[in-house]
Design an enzyme around this catalytic site. Structure first.
Site, mmCIF file in Angstrom:
data_model
loop_
_atom_site.group_PDB
_atom_site.id
_atom_site.type_symbol
_atom_site.label_atom_id
_atom_site.label_comp_id
_atom_site.label_asym_id
_atom_site.label_seq_id
_atom_site.Cartn_x
_atom_site.Cartn_y
_atom_site.Cartn_z
ATOM 1 N N CYS A 37 -1.807 -1.594 -10.794
ATOM 2 C CA CYS A 37 -1.993 -0.300 -10.428
ATOM 3 C C CYS A 37 -3.006 0.342 -11.631
ATOM 4 O O CYS A 37 -2.483 0.473 -12.736
ATOM 5 C CB CYS A 37 -0.967 0.661 -10.152
ATOM 6 S SG CYS A 37 -1.411 2.395 -9.831
ATOM 7 N N ALA A 97 -6.198 -5.225 2.219
ATOM 8 C CA ALA A 97 -5.615 -3.879 2.012
ATOM 9 C C ALA A 97 -6.600 -2.942 3.007
ATOM 10 O O ALA A 97 -6.015 -2.537 4.133
ATOM 11 C CB ALA A 97 -5.335 -3.174 0.830
ATOM 12 N N GLU A 98 -7.688 -2.644 2.267
ATOM 13 C CA GLU A 98 -8.660 -1.836 3.048
ATOM 14 C C GLU A 98 -9.008 -2.138 4.557
ATOM 15 O O GLU A 98 -9.015 -1.501 5.538
ATOM 16 C CB GLU A 98 -9.849 -1.410 2.264
ATOM 17 C CG GLU A 98 -9.708 -0.982 0.914
ATOM 18 C CD GLU A 98 -9.938 0.575 0.816
ATOM 19 O OE1 GLU A 98 -10.051 1.098 1.810
ATOM 20 O OE2 GLU A 98 -10.184 0.906 -0.368
ATOM 21 N N HIS A 126 -5.728 -10.014 -7.761
ATOM 22 C CA HIS A 126 -6.783 -8.988 -7.309
ATOM 23 C C HIS A 126 -8.011 -9.294 -8.129
ATOM 24 O O HIS A 126 -7.912 -9.180 -9.330
ATOM 25 C CB HIS A 126 -6.083 -7.682 -7.520
ATOM 26 C CG HIS A 126 -7.080 -6.588 -6.782
ATOM 27 N ND1 HIS A 126 -6.917 -5.207 -7.012
ATOM 28 C CD2 HIS A 126 -8.574 -6.790 -6.393
ATOM 29 C CE1 HIS A 126 -8.089 -4.690 -6.412
ATOM 30 N NE2 HIS A 126 -8.768 -5.441 -5.877
ATOM 31 N N ASN A 158 -6.782 -11.623 -3.653
ATOM 32 C CA ASN A 158 -6.721 -10.450 -2.983
ATOM 33 C C ASN A 158 -8.048 -9.790 -3.500
ATOM 34 O O ASN A 158 -8.479 -10.109 -4.407
ATOM 35 C CB ASN A 158 -5.573 -9.505 -3.610
ATOM 36 C CG ASN A 158 -5.755 -8.195 -3.199
ATOM 37 O OD1 ASN A 158 -5.627 -7.380 -4.092
ATOM 38 N ND2 ASN A 158 -6.158 -8.021 -1.918
ATOM 39 N N LYS A 193 1.902 -9.399 -8.992
ATOM 40 C CA LYS A 193 0.386 -9.017 -8.491
ATOM 41 C C LYS A 193 -0.189 -8.614 -9.644
ATOM 42 O O LYS A 193 0.017 -7.505 -10.280
ATOM 43 C CB LYS A 193 0.583 -8.035 -7.322
ATOM 44 C CG LYS A 193 -0.782 -7.562 -6.901
ATOM 45 C CD LYS A 193 -0.682 -6.786 -5.559
ATOM 46 C CE LYS A 193 -1.882 -6.476 -4.982
ATOM 47 N NZ LYS A 193 -2.577 -5.210 -5.462
ATOM 48 N N GLN A 247 7.957 -4.497 -3.357
ATOM 49 C CA GLN A 247 7.240 -4.208 -4.530
ATOM 50 C C GLN A 247 7.633 -3.128 -5.403
ATOM 51 O O GLN A 247 7.895 -2.161 -4.809
ATOM 52 C CB GLN A 247 5.775 -4.167 -4.534
ATOM 53 C CG GLN A 247 4.977 -4.123 -5.735
ATOM 54 C CD GLN A 247 3.463 -3.826 -5.591
ATOM 55 O OE1 GLN A 247 3.226 -2.666 -5.215
ATOM 56 N NE2 GLN A 247 2.593 -4.702 -5.792
ATOM 57 N N MET A 275 0.878 -1.252 0.031
ATOM 58 C CA MET A 275 -0.246 -0.166 0.019
ATOM 59 C C MET A 275 0.931 1.172 0.010
ATOM 60 O O MET A 275 1.666 1.655 0.935
ATOM 61 C CB MET A 275 -0.882 -0.087 1.196
ATOM 62 C CG MET A 275 -2.138 -0.857 1.025
ATOM 63 S SD MET A 275 -3.344 -0.778 2.587
ATOM 64 C CE MET A 275 -2.557 -1.975 3.709
ATOM 65 N N VAL A 276 0.698 1.830 -1.104
ATOM 66 C CA VAL A 276 1.683 3.153 -1.353
ATOM 67 C C VAL A 276 1.361 4.216 -0.054
ATOM 68 O O VAL A 276 -0.217 4.219 0.216
ATOM 69 C CB VAL A 276 1.202 3.911 -2.648
ATOM 70 C CG1 VAL A 276 1.449 5.524 -2.521
ATOM 71 C CG2 VAL A 276 1.916 3.052 -3.670
HETATM 72 C C1 LIG Z 1 -4.126 3.206 0.286
HETATM 73 C C2 LIG Z 1 -3.896 1.975 -0.636
HETATM 74 C C3 LIG Z 1 -2.747 1.904 -1.008
HETATM 75 C C4 LIG Z 1 -2.366 0.889 -2.264
HETATM 76 N N1 LIG Z 1 -1.154 0.616 -2.844
HETATM 77 C C5 LIG Z 1 -0.777 -0.330 -3.595
HETATM 78 C C6 LIG Z 1 0.530 -0.486 -3.843
HETATM 79 O O1 LIG Z 1 1.440 0.217 -3.823
HETATM 80 N N2 LIG Z 1 0.558 -1.730 -4.759
HETATM 81 C C7 LIG Z 1 -0.202 -2.384 -5.121
HETATM 82 O O2 LIG Z 1 -0.091 -3.568 -5.586
HETATM 83 N N3 LIG Z 1 -1.585 -2.246 -4.808
HETATM 84 C C8 LIG Z 1 -2.064 -1.211 -3.890
HETATM 85 N N4 LIG Z 1 -3.224 -1.062 -3.382
HETATM 86 C C9 LIG Z 1 -4.012 -1.934 -3.726
HETATM 87 C C10 LIG Z 1 -4.301 -3.144 -2.792
HETATM 88 O O3 LIG Z 1 -2.887 -3.692 -2.531
HETATM 89 C C11 LIG Z 1 -5.257 -4.209 -3.052
HETATM 90 O O4 LIG Z 1 -4.922 -4.677 -4.284
HETATM 91 C C12 LIG Z 1 -6.729 -3.604 -3.045
HETATM 92 O O5 LIG Z 1 -7.091 -2.505 -2.168
HETATM 93 C C13 LIG Z 1 -7.657 -4.784 -2.862
HETATM 94 O O6 LIG Z 1 -7.595 -5.250 -1.751
HETATM 95 P P1 LIG Z 1 -8.726 -4.783 -0.536
HETATM 96 O O7 LIG Z 1 -9.977 -5.323 -1.245
HETATM 97 O O8 LIG Z 1 -8.480 -5.643 0.386
HETATM 98 O O9 LIG Z 1 -8.666 -3.514 -0.184
HETATM 99 C C14 LIG Z 1 -3.455 0.166 -2.490
HETATM 100 C C15 LIG Z 1 -4.596 0.178 -1.656
HETATM 101 C C16 LIG Z 1 -4.781 1.129 -0.978
HETATM 102 C C17 LIG Z 1 -6.255 1.021 -0.241
#
Ligand SMILES: Cc1cc2nc3c(=O)[nH]c(=O)nc-3n(C[C@H](O)[C@H](O)[C@H](O)COP(=O)(O)O)c2cc1C
Length: 408
Positions: free
Chosen positions: A138, A262-263, A205, A238, A177, A109, A56-57
């Site tokens: 992304c 993530a969330e 995902h 995911n 991913k 990553q 997560m960025v």
């Molecule tokens: C704040 C935030 C930052 C994210 N940054 C990245 C990232 O750096 N690399 C990535 O592959 N996915 C990133 N994602 C996506 C998550 O890794 C994940 O694939 C996506 O949120 C779906 O998962 P969830 O349903 O559990 O939220 C980010 C998601 C959020 C909410």
């Protein structure tokens, strides 16, 4: 707990079946570096992780990773780092990546569209992590402009050389991913091509790149299952694992080796433990971690907003107050104020309607996007190739952030 164990047994069986399949169907990509294969690595080095913290960025920095590890995370990813910036700018590397011996197992990553830069970036961290992950998921405009993330999913001429070169030149295994393509058969082809190129673990995902923001919807676990069945490497599922009670159904529905969240983890970093702890306690523990692991206050505040969101929906005045605080001590005092109110049953001053909550979330997302857009421009325009940034990049803490944003 019992039902989780049942799932673990089923997973074990599936794992063994897949290992058998691998022996007959997967040619090991040629690599001059000796490293463990997908399953052996998954079991012996990673210790068969089931609960995985998503990259997560702006968020999965060291302090947050350590908090998640304390509360049941088996494996943690760093935020996505921009490979060219990481390879060329010492300041960016220093500000975005730090680790410690307890921060393992760890996956770092990167995003990028040129093997040379991704390999160079990975070289900097190969001794400090257990695997390198390539971001092919992304979906944001910034990734479209930069030609990385999910915008490479239909460009095998770009992503396959990156995976091959990483596999050949980097000591640790390479993961990828991805998001779903609109056609499941195309996604299967994509996944198989990654596997053949040397990808040793795939995170799927279960959403397409169009499913983002308000249109994210529920992740497609069935699609993950179909793709996983065609693969011989371990898979993480995911999407839509928000609560502890989602873990088992996701593992069952997808047959994946692990779930990545993530969330749900942002809202409750102790989610993977299954414990029902007050979120204010977790938030305070996070502040402690930030002090130990030297975290910028703006990163800390961003996490606190996410953890305390549901309480701030009621205590709107405290949300506003939080926005103006810039010290860890201040954050802690505010949370204590929140706890006192909750304990004494003080009625919230105002309560947000659902519409207001949605609008607020949308605004937060927009602000985050705007800020990250500025950060990226700054990094890209000021970075030189000899480890020295040209001008302002060193002075702005926000330049430690990377080029993607929420829901990458
Ligand atoms: C704040 C935030 C930052 C994210 N940054 C990245 C990232 O750096 N690399 C990535 O592959 N996915 C990133 N994602 C996506 C998550 O890794 C994940 O694939 C996506 O949120 C779906 O998962 P969830 O349903 O559990 O939220 C980010 C998601 C959020 C909410």
């Amino acid at each position: 707990m019992e039902s989780i164990n049942t799932t673990v047994d089923q997973q074990q069986q599936q794992t063994e079946e897949q290992e058998q399949q691998q022996i007959v169907s997967i040619p090991e990509p040629m690599s001059p570096i000796t490293k463990l294969g997908g399953w052996e690595f998954y079991k012996t080095v990673l210790k068969s992780p089931k609960k995985v913290i998503a990259p997560m960025v702006d968020h999965t920095y060291l302090a947050f990773r350590m908090l998640c590890r304390k509360y049941g995370a088996d494996l943690v990813y760093t935020p996505m780092f921009h490979s060219k910036n990481f390879a060329t700018c010492k300041v960016y590397r220093k500000e975005s990546f730090s680790t410690c011996p307890e921060d393992r197992p760890l996956v770092v990553q990167f995003c990028g569209n040129e093997a040379e830069w991704v390999v160079k970036a990975a070289k900097f961290v190969e001794d400090e992590c257990d695997a390198i992950d390539l971001n092919l998921g992304c979906p944001q405009q910034i990734a479209k402009r930069g030609n990385y993330g999910a915008f490479l999913l239909e460009k095998p001429e770009i992503f396959l050389p990156i995976v091959r070169e990483l596999h050949k030149n980097i000591k640790v295994p390479i993961f990828c991913k991805i998001r779903l393509l609109p056609d499941i058969n195309d996604t299967i082809k994509l996944a198989l091509s990654l596997q053949e190129a040397g990808c040793q673990l795939l995170t799927i995902h279960g959403r397409t790149k169009e499913q983002k923001g308000q249109h994210a919807g529920i992740a497609n676990w069935e699609a993950i299952k179909i793709i996983r069945e065609k693969l011989s490497i371990p898979v993480f599922a995911n999407g839509s694992v928000v609560l502890y009670k989602d873990i088992e159904p996701c593992l069952e529905a997808t047959g994946a080796q692990g779930v990545m969240s993530a969330e749900g983890i942002l809202a409750n970093p102790s989610m993977f433990s299954g414990l029902d702890l007050p979120i204010t306690q977790i938030a305070k523990e996070y502040i402690d971690m930030c002090l130990v692991y030297h975290t910028e206050t703006y990163i800390c505040r961003s996490h606190l907003f996410k953890m305390l969101r549901s309480l701030f929906d009621y205590h709107v005045d405290l949300r506003e107050k939080m926005g103006k605080i810039h010290t860890f001590e201040g954050f802690r005092d505010l949370i204590t104020e929140l706890e006192v109110r909750i304990e004494s049953g003080i009625q919230p001053e105002k309560m947000l309607t659902n519409k207001q909550k949605r609008e607020l979330k949308e605004k937060e997302r927009e602000d985050e996007l705007k800020r990250q857009k500025m950060d990226t421009t700054e990094i890209i325009t000021t970075t030189t190739t000899d480890d020295k940034p040209n001008t302002t990049v060193t002075e702005t803490p926000t330049t430690a952030t990377t080029t993607a944003t929420v829901s990458t």
